[in-house]
Design a protein around this motif. Sequence first.
Motif, PDB file in Angstrom:
ATOM      1  N   PHE A  28     -71.386 -27.552 -72.017  1.00 12.59           N
ATOM      2  CA  PHE A  28     -71.390 -26.465 -72.991  1.00 12.59           C
ATOM      3  C   PHE A  28     -70.229 -26.718 -73.943  1.00 12.59           C
ATOM      4  O   PHE A  28     -69.096 -26.423 -73.649  1.00 12.59           O
ATOM      5  CB  PHE A  28     -71.226 -25.128 -72.263  1.00 12.59           C
ATOM      6  N   HIS A  83     -72.962 -11.164 -81.531  1.00 16.01           N
ATOM      7  CA  HIS A  83     -72.211 -12.422 -81.692  1.00 16.01           C
ATOM      8  C   HIS A  83     -73.156 -13.478 -82.252  1.00 16.01           C
ATOM      9  O   HIS A  83     -74.266 -13.654 -81.747  1.00 16.01           O
ATOM     10  CB  HIS A  83     -71.652 -12.828 -80.328  1.00 16.01           C
ATOM     11  N   GLU A  85     -72.935 -16.843 -82.416  1.00 19.91           N
ATOM     12  CA  GLU A  85     -73.049 -18.215 -81.902  1.00 19.91           C
ATOM     13  C   GLU A  85     -74.481 -18.454 -81.410  1.00 19.91           C
ATOM     14  O   GLU A  85     -75.147 -17.548 -80.895  1.00 19.91           O
ATOM     15  CB  GLU A  85     -72.027 -18.467 -80.774  1.00 19.91           C
ATOM     16  N   ASP A  87     -76.018 -19.765 -78.965  1.00 22.37           N
ATOM     17  CA  ASP A  87     -76.554 -19.477 -77.623  1.00 22.37           C
ATOM     18  C   ASP A  87     -77.075 -18.042 -77.548  1.00 22.37           C
ATOM     19  O   ASP A  87     -77.802 -17.697 -76.615  1.00 22.37           O
ATOM     20  CB  ASP A  87     -75.509 -19.752 -76.517  1.00 22.37           C
ATOM     21  N   HIS A  88     -76.731 -17.211 -78.552  1.00 23.24           N
ATOM     22  CA  HIS A  88     -77.209 -15.822 -78.582  1.00 23.24           C
ATOM     23  C   HIS A  88     -78.089 -15.515 -79.798  1.00 23.24           C
ATOM     24  O   HIS A  88     -78.648 -14.417 -79.878  1.00 23.24           O
ATOM     25  CB  HIS A  88     -76.016 -14.858 -78.547  1.00 23.24           C
ATOM     26  N   HIS A 149     -65.576 -13.825 -79.156  1.00 20.65           N
ATOM     27  CA  HIS A 149     -65.112 -15.184 -79.171  1.00 20.65           C
ATOM     28  C   HIS A 149     -64.998 -15.764 -80.574  1.00 20.65           C
ATOM     29  O   HIS A 149     -64.276 -16.741 -80.794  1.00 20.65           O
ATOM     30  CB  HIS A 149     -66.087 -15.974 -78.282  1.00 20.65           C
ATOM     31  N   ASP A 168     -69.630 -12.315 -75.161  1.00 19.20           N
ATOM     32  CA  ASP A 168     -69.016 -13.389 -74.363  1.00 19.20           C
ATOM     33  C   ASP A 168     -67.957 -12.874 -73.374  1.00 19.20           C
ATOM     34  O   ASP A 168     -67.736 -13.491 -72.317  1.00 19.20           O
ATOM     35  CB  ASP A 168     -68.346 -14.419 -75.280  1.00 19.20           C
ATOM     36  N   HIS A 229     -73.259 -13.860 -70.653  1.00 21.66           N
ATOM     37  CA  HIS A 229     -73.426 -14.987 -69.734  1.00 21.66           C
ATOM     38  C   HIS A 229     -73.092 -14.527 -68.319  1.00 21.66           C
ATOM     39  O   HIS A 229     -72.109 -13.805 -68.118  1.00 21.66           O
ATOM     40  CB  HIS A 229     -72.459 -16.135 -70.061  1.00 21.66           C
TER      41      HIS A 229
HETATM   42 FE1  FEO Z   1     -69.466 -17.615 -78.190  1.00 23.18          FE
HETATM   43 FE2  FEO Z   1     -71.793 -17.388 -75.666  1.00 23.18          FE
HETATM   44  O1  FEO Z   1     -71.141 -17.762 -77.386  1.00 23.18           O
END
Ligand code: FEO
Length: 409
Positions: A28, A83, A85, A87-88, A149, A168, A229
């Motif tokens: 990651f 957020h 990023e 992954d979301h 984050h 996050d 997560h």
């Molecule tokens: Fe800062 Fe889970 O992304």
Amino acid sequence: MVKETFKAVKVSEHVYWVGAIDWAVRDFHGYSTNRGTTYNAYLILADKITLVDTVKASFRNELLARIASIVKPEKIDYIISNHAEMDHTGCLPDVIEAVKPAKVFASAMGAKALAEHFGMDSQITTVKDGEKLSLGNLNLTLVETRMCHWPDSMVTYLHEDELLFSQDAFGMHLASSERFADEIDETVLDVEAAKYYANILLPLSSFVAKTLDKAVGLGVPFSIIAPDHGPIWRKESGGIIESYARWAGQKRTNKAVVVYDTMWGSTAAMARAIGEGLTAGGASAKLMPIGSSHRSDVATEMLDAGALLVGSPTMNNTLFPTLADVLTYLKGLKPKGLVGGAFGSFGWSGEAVKDIASYLKDMDVEIVGEAVRVKYVPDAAALLVCRRLGEMVAERLGEICDDRQQPEP
Ligand code: FEO
């Protein structure tokens, strides 16, 4: 993907988990995710049905199937993007296309980031820090948590369920069939939560401290903390908040981490001698040969360590690339309040120790004693010098930390 296969999981009276479990991911952005991860998204069943965050692009169908096990995705009124990023948000454009929500909410910085990622400027409704949002029968408060984050980050609080969607923050990279932290071995939680903090949030610790103050300042109870997560905290959630407060404070213990690589065993012998000196001096020594220690595991050990000693042979007039890798990574994580030193063997020129010292200087590490350089193979006298370096570091740790062990007689 069909709704009969992928089911939502009830989290609270009005909230369902509709995320995805990534059992396969092992990297990651440079962090070794040995136990995989989850991308959590949540569905609030209110008068205005609301989806909080989405998932990584490749898990779009799993997300939609879990939503469909509860409601038709087209029934979703609002999406909140806490957020930006990927992954979301990786599948956010697709989900918007499929769902056609009345509104998509994000912070002002979030709207900017989503525009810069996906060109979706006009589709986002920005919310202010602390703004309240009515879902009809339920009420949300959205709070900016800049740099936890990313600059866009915010959290969302559902008042009626006393539930914080924390994105996050308070998360961990852990794939599991269990959705709640109280169903998982505490040792695993401790290790993975610490690893996540050390590798993701450590350089942002001052922002984490501000965020914690802000959360406490809300004056609301957190019965459930639902991160983006890993598992959901529904009992003892105060434990993870206390851990964050401790980690953000960067309290140092008398643990010394010795990271090294070796060409023909000389630098490894020096590391072991330093380790003996550390232990004899009352410190706890953790030797991490970098050939068998991932950079993110070194970072995790550094979360509470007070000392960092780095050893490398010289090759081609510089340090080993394995050490350059881990030092570059650690420098970026900005650990504070460390003492340490450099050591290594060499054959001709011996620049590695100087290169290591330069990294340590950039990291504001207080150098203890003299760096130790040994030509070819350390003899008994050289190993004693290494042991003495370990003892001196232990002595300094004893002055700056509270938990020093008794030295050996
Ligand atoms: Fe800062 Fe889970 O992304």
